[in-house]
Design an enzyme around this catalytic site. Structure first.
Site, short mmCIF file in Angstrom:
data_model
loop_
_atom_site.label_atom_id
_atom_site.label_comp_id
_atom_site.label_asym_id
_atom_site.label_seq_id
_atom_site.Cartn_x
_atom_site.Cartn_y
_atom_site.Cartn_z
N GLU A 182 44.45 45.14 40.32
CA GLU A 182 44.82 44.28 41.44
C GLU A 182 45.90 44.91 42.31
O GLU A 182 45.98 44.64 43.51
CB GLU A 182 45.27 42.90 40.95
CG GLU A 182 44.14 42.02 40.42
CD GLU A 182 43.84 42.29 38.95
OE1 GLU A 182 44.45 43.19 38.36
OE2 GLU A 182 42.97 41.56 38.40
N GLN A 220 45.66 31.91 30.94
CA GLN A 220 45.83 32.64 32.20
C GLN A 220 46.52 31.82 33.28
O GLN A 220 46.21 31.94 34.46
CB GLN A 220 44.49 33.19 32.70
CG GLN A 220 43.95 34.28 31.76
CD GLN A 220 42.83 35.08 32.35
OE1 GLN A 220 42.02 34.56 33.11
NE2 GLN A 220 42.76 36.35 31.99
#
Ligand code: TPP
Length: 588
Positions: A60, A123
């Site tokens: 990312e 998450q």
């Protein structure tokens, strides 16, 4: 913008579909990202989009810097996308980076489902909380029907005023539910009204100071590029005849070849640029922020200068250095109006006389030009970078990592055009170079894009070579391989008695950059001596169907000069090691 249709006739879309439609409506063509559980609903309609091209990165951080590179090269908003938790937190560095360099970027993140927020769900990370101080704004979208407006507002905020990153965080259930889709949307941003038009009185005062001053300097920062005001800058510079300095973030805003250009100011700026600011009687700061890397020890910076400070962000004005004439406005409008006011002064017979100033400036730049030492038989990194600049030319786009190679790329490549030098100025993010080059090339496929990287930086983000190879993004990477974390090593040489604690990368062959490039589907080349440099660069220039990595094995002891040691006054500038310029000699 007005709302059209009504909820009876509006199409029902899932939040995920609405997100993709909104991005399409906003003209987005390229997004960089990686899917995962929370953002997964958005990836499904993306598959059917004819307008959006999603580039699947390998990390990312790569997506974030690619979005920044894309934005800096094109002037459009860069977009990256990640899932919740670690996906989102991997974007934190590029978001901070874009914030420091005022880059328009929208980061879209998936969030755990609304009911799980605050439960330490799988998450889960509070990305809005985490990025609060490093974003211009961020949204946690709680209702599906709000998605189009949130996305439109995010783009508007990112791109207007002082640009910057905006996070749009969307819980999974909000992406999955349906709501009527309305477009265009009415922006609802009370309190957000960036002032672009400068105040006439301040402009007149600035023009008066410019014509009265004897030693003015136009101190040009990245804001001039953001405002797309380089034409207007050229006009004002030529109208006034004043010298220009361009910061690290503004390289290319004014042609390096122009006779009024003194180069880059700051810690590794040219003697002429640093000293011009230091000895000036008027600094006209344009989209610049008196960063510590430019001012050196602030209390002794430019002691005799009055300051005109123009910036779109009122918070910048008088933040570090008190402005005598504060001007809040868009640099393009400021420069246009300032030029008109200076013309008015000149028409009334008031024209600055900078003859004596130019004599001093010319003397400094003649006596202290940028240069570097060479060691016979060894490859000087500055030479490599200089030759890349000469061979690839002023139309190429150059990105860098952070370190010595970055400074040499700022110094030894001649920038003639705006938006051709992209680097991480404010944050100094190692690893910026490769993904930023990828983003720049994705946005400007017709341009030659070179990444000048350090061997340390390259090892932080080179996984995006796979992305480049697979997505036909043929960038060229010059790894300036000095076997060390060179810039830190330079400080150890100068300030830590040559005690090299943990800056030796220990091998120039682990990894073997040529094999690494080949493993990633790129062309790998190596160059170890000065006489091979041109040939290898030309070979790389001729390859346009694959990314190319050149391993330039360079001299490890090369240092970046000039240098103002951190925390010292700019008066203490060293032109080279142990070499203090002698300003008393001037005129002799
Ligand atoms: C993410 C990050 N970690 C650490 C640093 C501190 N730092 C600045 S320059 C540098 C060395 C860079 O080494 P290299 O990429 O080999 O470039 P060189 O200076 O040798 O040209 C380091 C570690 C940083 N700027 N960014």
């Amino acid at each position: 913008m007005t709302e059209q249709g009504n909820s009876h006739r509006a199409t029902m879309l899932t939040g995920a579909q609405a997100l993709i439609r909104a991005l399409e409506e906003l003209g987005v063509d390229t997004v960089f990202g990686i899917p995962g559980g929370a953002i997964l609903p958005a990836y499904d309609p993306m598959l059917d989009s004819k307008k959006l091209h999603h580039i699947l990165v390998r990390h990312e951080q790569g997506a974030g810097h690619a979005a920044t590179g894309y934005a800096q090269a094109t002037g459009k908003v860069g977009v990256c996308i990640a899932t919740s938790g670690p996906g989102a937190t991997n974007l934190v560095t590029p978001i901070a980076d874009a914030y420091m360099d005022s880059v328009p970027m929208v980061a879209i993140t998936g969030q755990v489902a609304s009911a799980q927020i605050g439960t330490d769900g799988f998450q889960e990370a509070d990305i809005c909380g985490i990025t609060m101080p490093i974003t211009k704004h961020n949204f946690l979208v709680t209702r599906t029907g709000d998605i189009p407006r949130a996305v439109a507002e995010a783009f508007h905020i990112a791109a207007t005023g002082r640009p910057g990153p905006v996070v749009v965080d969307i819980p999974k259930d909000v992406l999955q539910s349906s709501a009527p889709f309305h477009w265009p949307v009415e922006l609802n941003l009370p309190g957000y009204r960036p002032v672009s038009k400068p105040h006439g009185k301040q402009i007149r005062e600035a023009a008066r100071l410019i014509t009265q001053s004897k030693r003015p300097v136009l101190y040009v920062g990245g804001g001039v590029l953001k405002a797309r005001a380089t034409e207007e800058l050229l006009q004002l510079a030529e109208l006034t005849g004043a010298p220009v300095v361009t910061t690290l973030m503004a390289r290319g805003a004014f042609p390096d070849s122009h006779k009024q250009h003194l180069g880059m100011p700051g810690m590794h700026g040219s003697v002429a640029a640093v000293t011009a600011l230091q000895k000036s009687d008027l600094i006209v700061a344009l989209g610049a922020r008196f960063d510590d890397r430019v001012t050196g020890k602030l209390s002794s910076f430019a002691p005799e200068a009055k300051v005109v400070h123009a910036d779109i962000d009122p918070a910048e004005i008088s933040k570090n250095r008190i402005a005598d004439v504060p001007i809040v406005g868009d640099c393009r409008e400021v420069l246009t109006e300032l030029a008109a006011a200076v013309r008015g002064e000149q028409a009334a017979g008031r024209k600055g006389d900078y003859t004596a100033w130019w004599e001093a400036l010319d003397d400094w730049r003649t006596r202290y030009p940028l240069g570097y030492e060479t060691v016979p038989g060894e490859l000087a990194p500055q030479y490599v970078i200089e030759r890349i600049g000469k061979i690839a030319g002023p139309d190429a786009i150059y990105t860098t990592g952070v370190g010595q190679h970055q400074m040499w790329a700022a110094q030894f490549i001649s920038y003639e055009k705006p938006y051709t030098f992209l680097n991480s100025g404010g944050a100094g993010t190692m690893g910026y170079g490769v993904p930023a080059a990828m983003g720049a090339k994705a946005g400007r496929p017709e341009a030659t894009v070179w990444c000048i990287d350090g061997d340390g930086c390259f090892q932080m983000t080179n996984q995006e070579l796979a992305t480049c190879a697979l997505n036909n993004i043929p960038i060229k990477i010059a790894v300036i391989n000095n076997g060390a974390l060179g810039m830190v090593r330079q400080w150890q040489t100068l300030f830590y008695n040559q005690r090299y604690s943990n800056t030796d990368l220990q091998s120039r062959r682990i990894p073997d950059f040529v094999k690494l490039a080949e493993a990633y589907g790129c062309v790998g080349l190596r160059c170890e001596s000065p006489d091979q440099v041109d040939a290898v660069i030309e070979k790389a220039m001729a390859i346009n169907d694959a990314p190319v990595v050149i391993d330039f094995v360079v001299h490890e002891d090369a240092m970046v000069w000039p240098m103002v040691p951190a925390g010292l006054s700019n008066d203490e500038i060293l032109a080279a090691r142990g070499q203090r310029p002698d300003f008393d000699e001037e005129g002799e």
